[in-house]
Write an enzyme that holds these catalytic residues in place. Structure first.
Site, PDB file in Angstrom:
ATOM      1  N   HIS A  56      11.263 -20.547  24.705  1.00 53.07           N
ATOM      2  CA  HIS A  56      12.215 -20.643  23.479  1.00 53.07           C
ATOM      3  C   HIS A  56      12.274 -21.887  22.678  1.00 53.07           C
ATOM      4  CE1 HIS A  56      16.739 -19.747  22.758  1.00 53.07           C
ATOM      5  NE2 HIS A  56      16.138 -20.111  21.453  1.00 53.07           N
ATOM      6  N   HIS A  58      11.510 -22.607  18.237  1.00 49.17           N
ATOM      7  CA  HIS A  58      11.791 -22.102  16.710  1.00 49.17           C
ATOM      8  C   HIS A  58      10.438 -23.319  16.051  1.00 49.17           C
ATOM      9  CE1 HIS A  58      15.619 -20.118  17.575  1.00 49.17           C
ATOM     10  NE2 HIS A  58      15.500 -21.099  18.657  1.00 49.17           N
ATOM     11  N   ARG A  60       9.549 -22.327  12.662  1.00 53.06           N
ATOM     12  CA  ARG A  60       9.867 -22.061  11.326  1.00 53.06           C
ATOM     13  C   ARG A  60       8.766 -21.954  10.454  1.00 53.06           C
ATOM     14  NH1 ARG A  60      14.723 -22.509  13.047  1.00 53.06           N
ATOM     15  NH2 ARG A  60      15.791 -24.777  13.974  1.00 53.06           N
ATOM     16  N   ASN A  90      13.490 -16.263  14.025  1.00 48.20           N
ATOM     17  CA  ASN A  90      14.380 -16.594  12.817  1.00 48.20           C
ATOM     18  C   ASN A  90      13.665 -17.286  11.773  1.00 48.20           C
ATOM     19  OD1 ASN A  90      14.635 -18.381  14.972  1.00 48.20           O
ATOM     20  ND2 ASN A  90      16.626 -19.144  13.834  1.00 48.20           N
ATOM     21  N   LYS A 140      14.493 -10.395  20.343  1.00 49.12           N
ATOM     22  CA  LYS A 140      15.526 -11.468  20.755  1.00 49.12           C
ATOM     23  C   LYS A 140      16.735 -10.763  19.711  1.00 49.12           C
ATOM     24  CE  LYS A 140      17.658 -15.555  20.786  1.00 49.12           C
ATOM     25  NZ  LYS A 140      17.343 -16.807  20.260  1.00 49.12           N
ATOM     26  N   HIS A 231      19.943 -19.963  26.840  1.00 51.29           N
ATOM     27  CA  HIS A 231      20.677 -21.129  26.855  1.00 51.29           C
ATOM     28  C   HIS A 231      22.315 -20.869  27.175  1.00 51.29           C
ATOM     29  CE1 HIS A 231      21.486 -19.173  22.849  1.00 51.29           C
ATOM     30  NE2 HIS A 231      20.558 -19.638  22.337  1.00 51.29           N
ATOM     31  N   ASP A 301      14.659 -24.577  23.589  1.00 55.13           N
ATOM     32  CA  ASP A 301      15.508 -24.270  22.472  1.00 55.13           C
ATOM     33  C   ASP A 301      15.105 -25.266  21.340  1.00 55.13           C
ATOM     34  OD1 ASP A 301      16.617 -22.751  20.456  1.00 55.13           O
ATOM     35  OD2 ASP A 301      18.925 -23.323  21.227  1.00 55.13           O
ATOM     36  N   PRO A 319      22.346 -25.982  12.739  1.00 53.75           N
ATOM     37  CA  PRO A 319      22.572 -26.324  14.392  1.00 53.75           C
ATOM     38  C   PRO A 319      21.032 -26.598  14.837  1.00 53.75           C
ATOM     39  CG  PRO A 319      23.092 -24.091  13.810  1.00 53.75           C
ATOM     40  CD  PRO A 319      22.909 -24.570  12.581  1.00 53.75           C
ATOM     41  N   GLY A 320      20.809 -27.123  15.789  1.00 53.31           N
ATOM     42  CA  GLY A 320      19.580 -27.330  16.648  1.00 53.31           C
ATOM     43  C   GLY A 320      19.112 -28.783  16.948  1.00 53.31           C
TER      44      GLY A 320
HETATM   45  C1  NCD Z   1      18.727 -22.158  16.260  1.00 58.20           C
HETATM   46  C2  NCD Z   1      17.845 -22.451  14.973  1.00 58.20           C
HETATM   47  O1  NCD Z   1      17.862 -23.534  14.450  1.00 58.20           O
HETATM   48  O2  NCD Z   1      16.872 -21.707  14.961  1.00 58.20           O
HETATM   49  N1  NCD Z   1      19.804 -23.040  16.416  1.00 58.20           N
HETATM   50  C3  NCD Z   1      20.480 -23.378  17.735  1.00 58.20           C
HETATM   51  O3  NCD Z   1      21.322 -24.257  17.319  1.00 58.20           O
HETATM   52  N2  NCD Z   1      20.109 -22.974  18.706  1.00 58.20           N
HETATM   53  C4  NCD Z   1      19.482 -20.744  15.770  1.00 58.20           C
HETATM   54  C5  NCD Z   1      20.527 -20.368  16.710  1.00 58.20           C
HETATM   55  O4  NCD Z   1      20.321 -20.324  17.835  1.00 58.20           O
HETATM   56  O5  NCD Z   1      21.795 -20.110  15.889  1.00 58.20           O
HETATM   57 ZN    ZN Z   2      17.130 -20.687  19.846  1.00 57.30          ZN
END
Ligand code: NCD
Ligand code: ZN
Length: 432
Positions: A56, A58, A60, A90, A140, A231, A301, A319-320
């Site tokens: 998991h 991201h 980008r 995403n 996903k 998560h 994540d 968020p992240g």
């Molecule tokens: C994720 C992201 O930043 O791509 N952020 C997160 O807080 N886990 C997107 C998401 O899961 O909403």
């Molecule tokens: Zn995620």
């Protein structure tokens, strides 16, 4: 013919020294003593583990590479001891068409230091089948963005693919937060015009997660599909999942290091740097290290953003949390504290991820498997300092945490990609 010997690595919990012969990127032989006069890396008794698999992340890339890209993301992975990562869809464009999926494969191939898999997203229903053929790690689903009606159609579509094409075993990974509850509560909390970060936890309450988890479990049964719940953040979610698992073996779940180690007070302490979805929970609701035995895997994540974005107010900051370089030191510290065992760590980050995501050549130090290896120094003490991350995102709610235990060398199919924090080589390929 062995290309390289790794000499005197200590396997745990056996506490035995072994030497590993590597040919063509595979572990070809394991012996007590390495022969002389061949190319050797001498570990002098350091602990050696199978490379960690993070299902998991991201990265980008494409479209949001100012936050992270496949190169910096996989540098961060290598530095954190991960040899395989699975990227979430995403991005811009989202990875939910065959064209976007193939484009991301090219990017990953060009820039990756470690092996990778790609999760596909769901957009138009007709794209699901054509994307499934390309072998995504999973489809996903972000339940916080989808209506129930569409959710049912997606499950139906994926069930049909499974019936059509025996060889494809589509897995669904889910972000479980109920769209309606999240929207209603966010609006309600925003209208109060309070900007203190703790309020974010109330905008996405535990019941948003448990309602979505219940729905996901019900859909898994109804459509007879494998699901993996990402998560999880509350005890109640784990209870629901554990109960469902008794009669359905096709369900697995994951926890992040932040939901494991941090509570909602960190929103107060670190502001938006602790803002994540699902949000951090209070002590009564949150999971902790004693719950780990009922959880299948740890996923980082790794969700990087810029500091400028994080400096927006609590509602507008994204968020992240970037976690690829904090997760393993935090967990090795727990091993040093005797709160978890090496066997459990291997199960959570090597064996189970390879099983769930069907990576037949990864997850073990065994003859015939990929030579994906990580060497850890269990005595090395450090203080988490995001400034030293290889990730573009140099922030962390774990900043200042004292850790003991650190990955010091990472090898992907026999290639050293990280040695004492130095990063080498671009050799990542699609994991299988
Ligand atoms: C994720 C992201 O930043 O791509 N952020 C997160 O807080 N886990 C997107 C998401 O899961 O909403
Ligand atoms: Zn995620």
């Amino acid at each position: 013919m062995v290309d390289l010997w790794i000499k005197d690595g200590k396997i745990v919990p056996e506490n035995k020294l072994i030497s590993i012969g590597i040919s063509n990127g595979k572990i070809s032989i394991i012996k007590k003593i390495a022969p002389k006069r061949e190319e050797v890396i001498d570990l002098k008794g350091s602990v050696i583990l199978p490379g960690f698999i993070d299902a998991h992340v991201h990265f980008r890339d494409p479209g949001l590479t100012y936050k992270e890209d496949f190169r910096t993301g996989t540098m961060s992975a290598a530095n954190g001891g991960f040899t395989t990562v699975m990227d979430m869809p995403n991005t811009l464009p989202p990875t939910n068409t065959p064209v976007a999926f193939k484009e991301k494969l090219k990017i990953a191939h060009k820039k990756s230091l470690v092996d990778y898999g790609l999760h596909a997203g769901v957009g138009k229903l007709e794209d699901i089948k054509t994307t499934a053929i390309l072998g995504p790690a999973s489809f996903k689903i972000f339940m916080d963005q989808l209506d129930d009606d569409y959710l049912n159609k997606v499950f139906m579509e994926i069930r049909n693919i499974k019936e059509d094409k025996g060889s494809i075993k589509p897995l669904i990974t889910l972000h479980c937060e109920d769209k309606e509850i999240v929207q209603k509560n966010t609006q309600f909390q925003r209208n109060k015009h309070i900007l203190k970060p703790e309020i974010y936890a109330e905008a996405r309450p535990p019941k948003a997660e448990t309602k979505a988890v219940s729905k996901a479990l019900q859909l898994a049964c109804e459509y007879d599909l494998n699901i993996h719940i990402c998560h999880i953040s509350t005890r109640k979610s784990l209870e629901l999942i554990s109960k469902a698992k008794i009669s359905n073996s096709k369900i697995t779940c994951e926890i992040t290091p932040h939901h494991l180690f941090l509570d909602s007070h960190f929103l107060n302490k670190c502001g938006n740097f602790a803002k994540t979805n699902p949000p951090l929970r209070n002590q009564d609701d949150k999971l902790n290290i004693r719950n780990l035995s009922s959880i299948d895997i740890i996923g980082t994540d790794h969700a990087p953003h810029t500091i400028a974005e994080k400096n927006n107010d609590i509602w507008d900051a994204p968020p992240g949390i970037p976690n690829l370089e904090t997760t393993i030191p935090l967990l090795l510290t727990e091993i040093n504290r005797q709160n978890i065992t090496f066997n459990h760590l291997k199960s959570l980050l090597c064996v189970k991820p390879s099983l769930i995501f069907q990576l037949a050549s990864k997850g073990y130090i065994k003859e015939g498997y990929d030579a994906d290896l990580v060497v850890v120094d269990m005595k090395k003490e450090d203080i988490i300092n995001p400034y030293n991350f290889r990730s573009k995102a140099k922030y962390s709610p774990f900043k200042g945490f004292k850790v003991k235990g650190k990955p010091v060398m990472t090898m992907v199919r026999g290639n050293v990609v990280m040695d004492e924090g130095e990063i080498y080589k671009n050799i990542g390929k699609l994991a299988c």
